[in-house]
Design a protein around this motif. Structure first.
Motif, PDB file in Angstrom:
ATOM      1  N   VAL A  73       0.755  -1.263  -0.257  1.00  0.00           N
ATOM      2  CA  VAL A  73       0.095   0.156   0.123  1.00  0.00           C
ATOM      3  C   VAL A  73       0.837   1.176  -0.201  1.00  0.00           C
ATOM      4  N   PHE A  74       1.837   1.332   0.616  1.00  0.00           N
ATOM      5  CA  PHE A  74       2.932   2.410   0.898  1.00  0.00           C
ATOM      6  C   PHE A  74       3.328   2.789  -0.280  1.00  0.00           C
ATOM      7  N   TYR A  75       3.923   1.699  -1.340  1.00  0.00           N
ATOM      8  CA  TYR A  75       4.405   1.979  -2.475  1.00  0.00           C
ATOM      9  C   TYR A  75       3.445   2.179  -3.702  1.00  0.00           C
ATOM     10  N   ASP A  76       2.261   2.265  -3.386  1.00  0.00           N
ATOM     11  CA  ASP A  76       1.194   2.329  -4.453  1.00  0.00           C
ATOM     12  C   ASP A  76       1.079   3.825  -4.637  1.00  0.00           C
ATOM     13  N   ALA A  77       1.704   4.418  -5.663  1.00  0.00           N
ATOM     14  CA  ALA A  77       1.642   5.850  -6.012  1.00  0.00           C
ATOM     15  C   ALA A  77       0.277   6.423  -6.179  1.00  0.00           C
ATOM     16  N   GLN A  78      -0.589   5.320  -6.555  1.00  0.00           N
ATOM     17  CA  GLN A  78      -2.085   6.021  -6.915  1.00  0.00           C
ATOM     18  C   GLN A  78      -2.527   6.274  -5.479  1.00  0.00           C
ATOM     19  N   GLN A  79      -2.282   5.879  -4.335  1.00  0.00           N
ATOM     20  CA  GLN A  79      -2.603   6.063  -3.200  1.00  0.00           C
ATOM     21  C   GLN A  79      -1.804   7.100  -2.203  1.00  0.00           C
ATOM     22  N   VAL A  80      -0.451   6.808  -2.261  1.00  0.00           N
ATOM     23  CA  VAL A  80       0.362   7.460  -1.421  1.00  0.00           C
ATOM     24  C   VAL A  80       1.402   8.215  -2.375  1.00  0.00           C
ATOM     25  N   ALA A  81       1.822   9.720  -2.069  1.00  0.00           N
ATOM     26  CA  ALA A  81       2.541  10.289  -2.603  1.00  0.00           C
ATOM     27  C   ALA A  81       3.763  10.687  -1.654  1.00  0.00           C
ATOM     28  N   ILE A  82       4.968  10.679  -2.141  1.00  0.00           N
ATOM     29  CA  ILE A  82       5.957  10.810  -1.206  1.00  0.00           C
ATOM     30  C   ILE A  82       7.110  11.878  -1.847  1.00  0.00           C
ATOM     31  N   LEU A  83       7.001  13.131  -1.056  1.00  0.00           N
ATOM     32  CA  LEU A  83       7.443  14.359  -1.579  1.00  0.00           C
ATOM     33  C   LEU A  83       8.626  14.763  -0.683  1.00  0.00           C
ATOM     34  N   PRO A  84       9.738  14.513  -0.485  1.00  0.00           N
ATOM     35  CA  PRO A  84      10.428  15.022   0.452  1.00  0.00           C
ATOM     36  C   PRO A  84      10.981  16.507  -0.039  1.00  0.00           C
ATOM     37  N   MET A  85      11.462  17.369   1.046  1.00  0.00           N
ATOM     38  CA  MET A  85      12.056  18.702   0.855  1.00  0.00           C
ATOM     39  C   MET A  85      13.039  18.549  -0.070  1.00  0.00           C
TER      40      MET A  85
END
Length: 197
Positions: A73-85
């Motif tokens: 789930v964590f690596y499903d980009a359709q659900q979770v976006a990860i955008l660091p500074m």
């Protein structure tokens, strides 16, 4: 190619601060316009730089535990976006990784955030992300995280899940006793489509 796709292509080809990066540029983000949860972190560590997978380390294991979700789930980009500074590994200093490069957020952040129209929950991890996303919070990291009810249910400030913060977690039992169960319920509701909580 859509504007979003072309923007991501530009991000992944970025060399803006290449001369400052000890291992060279390797922008690491996870984004799809449909994502419901945004994880605003700091910058990739060395292991993440090497694998190209965000939070693919002990910090990620703890973060997924806090959220109550699987790697899938964590690596499903359709659900979770990860955008660091900062999108690239900034190097190592005397007491851990260096801060995110200051060039990154002004160059890309507003453009990318403007493409994420479905975000229901933003997790703001660590001081650098909190300074950007919660600019009115001027206290310590602990004070900012303790202020979580003020931003609930759409934004949650979190400490960094790094093992370096084990002492912080131990000294602040309220975090895992009070905030984490609420966070897990909220994540489940957002991913399950029930956004009334």
């Amino acid at each position: 190619m859509t504007t979003f796709e072309s923007l991501l292509t530009d991000v992944r080809a970025c060399t803006l601060c290449a001369r400052h990066l000890p291992l060279g540029p390797h922008p690491i983000v996870q984004l799809q316009a449909s994502a419901k949860i945004l994880i605003a972190g700091q910058a990739p560590g060395r292991k993440v730089h090497e694998t190209g997978i965000p939070f693919n380390d002990a910090s990620g294991d703890r973060l997924r535990s806090w959220l109550g979700i699987s790697r899938e789930v964590f690596y499903d980009a359709q659900q979770v976006a990860i955008l660091p500074m900062g999108f690239c590994f900034p190097g190592t200093g005397k007491s851990g990784d260096l801060p995110p490069r200051p060039e990154c957020a002004p160059a890309w952040r507003a453009q990318l955030l403007s493409q994420l129209h479905n975000i229901k929950l933003t997790l703001v991890i660590g001081r650098y992300a909190q300074a950007y996303h919660l600019p009115n919070e001027t206290g310590t990291l602990t004070e900012t995280v303790q202020a979580w009810p003020k931003y609930w249910p759409n934004v949650v400030p979190l400490p960094h899940p790094s093992p370096r913060n084990n002492l912080w977690v131990k000294r602040n039992p309220w975090f895992e006793n009070e905030l984490v169960p609420q966070l897990q319920s909220r994540v489940a509701a957002v991913l399950g489509g029930d956004n009334t909580l």
